[in-house]
Design a protein around this motif. Structure first.
Motif, mmCIF file in Angstrom:
data_model
loop_
_atom_site.group_PDB
_atom_site.id
_atom_site.type_symbol
_atom_site.label_atom_id
_atom_site.label_comp_id
_atom_site.label_asym_id
_atom_site.label_seq_id
_atom_site.Cartn_x
_atom_site.Cartn_y
_atom_site.Cartn_z
ATOM 1 N N UNK A 75 0.822 -1.206 0.000
ATOM 2 C CA UNK A 75 0.000 0.000 0.000
ATOM 3 C C UNK A 75 0.850 1.247 0.000
ATOM 4 N N UNK A 76 1.936 1.228 0.812
ATOM 5 C CA UNK A 76 2.802 2.403 0.826
ATOM 6 C C UNK A 76 3.414 2.598 -0.554
ATOM 7 N N UNK A 78 2.123 1.652 -3.529
ATOM 8 C CA UNK A 78 1.121 2.197 -4.452
ATOM 9 C C UNK A 78 0.843 3.663 -4.124
ATOM 10 N N UNK A 79 0.745 3.976 -2.834
ATOM 11 C CA UNK A 79 0.452 5.353 -2.436
ATOM 12 C C UNK A 79 1.536 6.297 -2.962
ATOM 13 N N UNK A 82 1.059 6.810 -6.644
ATOM 14 C CA UNK A 82 -0.157 7.543 -7.005
ATOM 15 C C UNK A 82 -0.018 9.032 -6.697
ATOM 16 N N UNK A 83 0.672 9.341 -5.584
ATOM 17 C CA UNK A 83 0.788 10.747 -5.191
ATOM 18 C C UNK A 83 1.822 11.474 -6.052
ATOM 19 N N UNK A 84 2.883 10.735 -6.472
ATOM 20 C CA UNK A 84 3.944 11.342 -7.258
ATOM 21 C C UNK A 84 3.370 11.979 -8.527
ATOM 22 N N UNK B 22 -6.143 5.451 3.383
ATOM 23 C CA UNK B 22 -5.785 4.495 2.327
ATOM 24 C C UNK B 22 -6.905 4.366 1.302
ATOM 25 N N UNK B 25 -6.593 7.225 -1.003
ATOM 26 C CA UNK B 25 -5.470 7.055 -1.925
ATOM 27 C C UNK B 25 -5.833 6.086 -3.037
ATOM 28 N N UNK B 29 -5.894 6.807 -6.979
ATOM 29 C CA UNK B 29 -5.239 5.947 -7.959
ATOM 30 C C UNK B 29 -6.198 5.523 -9.050
ATOM 31 N N UNK B 32 -6.342 8.448 -11.363
ATOM 32 C CA UNK B 32 -5.141 8.924 -12.044
ATOM 33 C C UNK B 32 -4.484 7.912 -12.968
ATOM 34 N N UNK B 33 -4.534 6.625 -12.608
ATOM 35 C CA UNK B 33 -3.744 5.639 -13.348
ATOM 36 C C UNK B 33 -4.334 5.386 -14.738
ATOM 37 N N UNK B 45 -5.693 -2.980 -3.809
ATOM 38 C CA UNK B 45 -4.768 -2.980 -2.668
ATOM 39 C C UNK B 45 -5.173 -1.968 -1.639
ATOM 40 N N UNK B 46 -5.285 -0.697 -2.051
ATOM 41 C CA UNK B 46 -5.506 0.362 -1.066
ATOM 42 C C UNK B 46 -6.878 0.244 -0.427
ATOM 43 N N UNK B 49 -6.934 -2.727 2.095
ATOM 44 C CA UNK B 49 -6.270 -2.431 3.371
ATOM 45 C C UNK B 49 -7.066 -1.379 4.141
#
Lengths: 161, 134, 87
Positions: A75-76, A78-79, A82-84, B22, B25, B29, B32-33, B45-46, B49
């Motif tokens: 998760x970290x 992916x986070x 995604x934020x970048x 999460x 986020x 995603x 944005x993706x 995933x996010x 979790x």
């Protein structure tokens, strides 16, 4: 015999989750669990009862924190992507062979892969696992995927096989 | 519960706040993706979790009474169903001809003739879907 | 205003982003993904609701929502593949 054990398990789960200890609640739970166990008998779902062996349960308990650690890491990861603002991804589908034999073990492996950093299982054909990666390494993507499977396979073999 | 007071409630609230973080986020995603597969990765995933953390917060808050057990049961179900659903959708997307995003570097699935054929979306299911499988 | 309301608002914002993607598409598979993710989000929403009110009724809703949304996602996936549901 196995059907009765399955029904008993269902009943315990029922009582725990409803907290109903009055006669009507208990009777309704017993009826529902018996119906569920009977309905599942034809599907062969009771074969899963062998997984309740203490040694298997122990390894399952070892597996959970390992999996949880992977999930948090993924998760970290992916986070961060995604934020970048530059959106650093280099996606693609790689493949790797699994050494696990039994079907439930392979299914559990595929599910674990989906929850681990940067990978998601797309399909399982025979013993070949197709994995979508959010970042495909420059060299030997299949080998890298293969190496990521190994920590899971050892534990899953102890749980399922 | 109203406002958190006492260490256990504050810990539970922190877990749940992290869970919502999460979740958000994951949804960012999703927006944005660039293609289905990447979106599924981030989303599954996010959000999984995030929901785990929310349910853990509930368990911490209530202990293992009827509510806690329901949350635990929910957690167990989700940990099996959410990756399985993601896998089913990813496979279906590939077989129904959704292409990978333009920047993608590798597609072993198409190379092995399992998913769609050719670079163009077929717009429908490939003819041999589901055949010749063990 | 209650601390839990903030969490609910956050989840609603997430759901809105999800719905935006469902509207934007562009492929049917994208929309299937959104339905799947929205289902999981709503389970979390039910969890927060039950923590806020202290009643486990909402978690029962969340539990059945999790199972039904799973079946729904599988059905959508099979439909996308152009196969029958009993395949």
């Amino acid at each position: 015999m196995r059907t009765a054990a399955a029904a008993l398990l269902c009943w315990i789960a029922w009582i725990a989750s409803t907290g109903a200890l009055d006669p009507v609640g208990l009777a309704a739970g017993a009826a529902a669990s018996a119906a569920a166990a009977l309905a599942l008998r034809r599907e062969g779902a009771e074969a899963g009862l062998v997984l309740l062996h203490p040694v298997r349960l122990f390894w399952a308990l070892v597996y959970l924190p390992v999996l949880l650690a992977f999930i948090v890491r993924s998760n970290l990861d992916v986070a961060r992507r995604v934020i970048d603002p530059r959106l650093p991804i280099r996606p693609g589908i790689a493949k790797a062979r699994t050494t696990l034999r039994s079907l439930p073990a392979r299914a559990a492996l595929a599910n674990s892969v989906t929850l681990t950093p940067g990978t998601m299982s797309v399909d399982l054909v025979g013993d070949v696992l197709y994995v979508h990666r959010i970042w495909v390494p420059e060299e030997d993507p299949d080998g890298a995927t293969r190496r990521e499977l190994e920590p899971f396979e050892g534990l899953l073999r102890r749980i399922f096989e | 519960m109203t406002d958190p007071s006492g260490p256990r409630e504050i810990a539970a609230f922190a877990l749940m706040a992290a869970g919502v973080g999460f979740d958000l986020l994951g949804c960012v995603g999703l927006v944005r993706l660039p293609d289905v597969y990447n979106r599924l990765q981030a989303g599954t995933k996010c959000v999984t979790l995030g929901t785990f953390l929310l349910l853990l917060g509930v368990i911490l808050l209530s202990g293992l009474d009827a509510m806690g057990w329901k949350a635990l049961l929910c957690l167990a179900f989700l940990s099996v169903t959410s990756p399985t659903a993601a896998h089913a959708i990813a496979r279906a997307a590939h077989r129904s001809g959704v292409p990978l995003a333009p920047g993608s570097v590798l597609d072993r699935y198409a190379e092995d003739g399992e998913g769609r054929e050719g670079p163009e979306p077929a717009g429908g299911p490939s003819g041999d879907a589901g055949e010749g499988r063990p | 205003m209650n601390a839990m309301d903030l969490l609910l608002a956050g989840l609603l914002l997430g759901a809105a982003l999800c719905l935006w993607r469902a509207r934007a598409g562009p492929t049917p598979a994208d929309r299937a993904v959104c339905v799947d993710i929205l289902g999981i989000l709503m389970v979390g929403f039910c969890a927060v609701l039950s923590a806020r009110t202290g009643r486990d009724l909402y978690l029962a809703v969340g539990l059945s929502w999790a199972l039904l949304s799973f079946v729904g996602s599988l059905a959508l996936a099979k439909h996308l593949e152009g196969r029958r549901f009993d395949d």
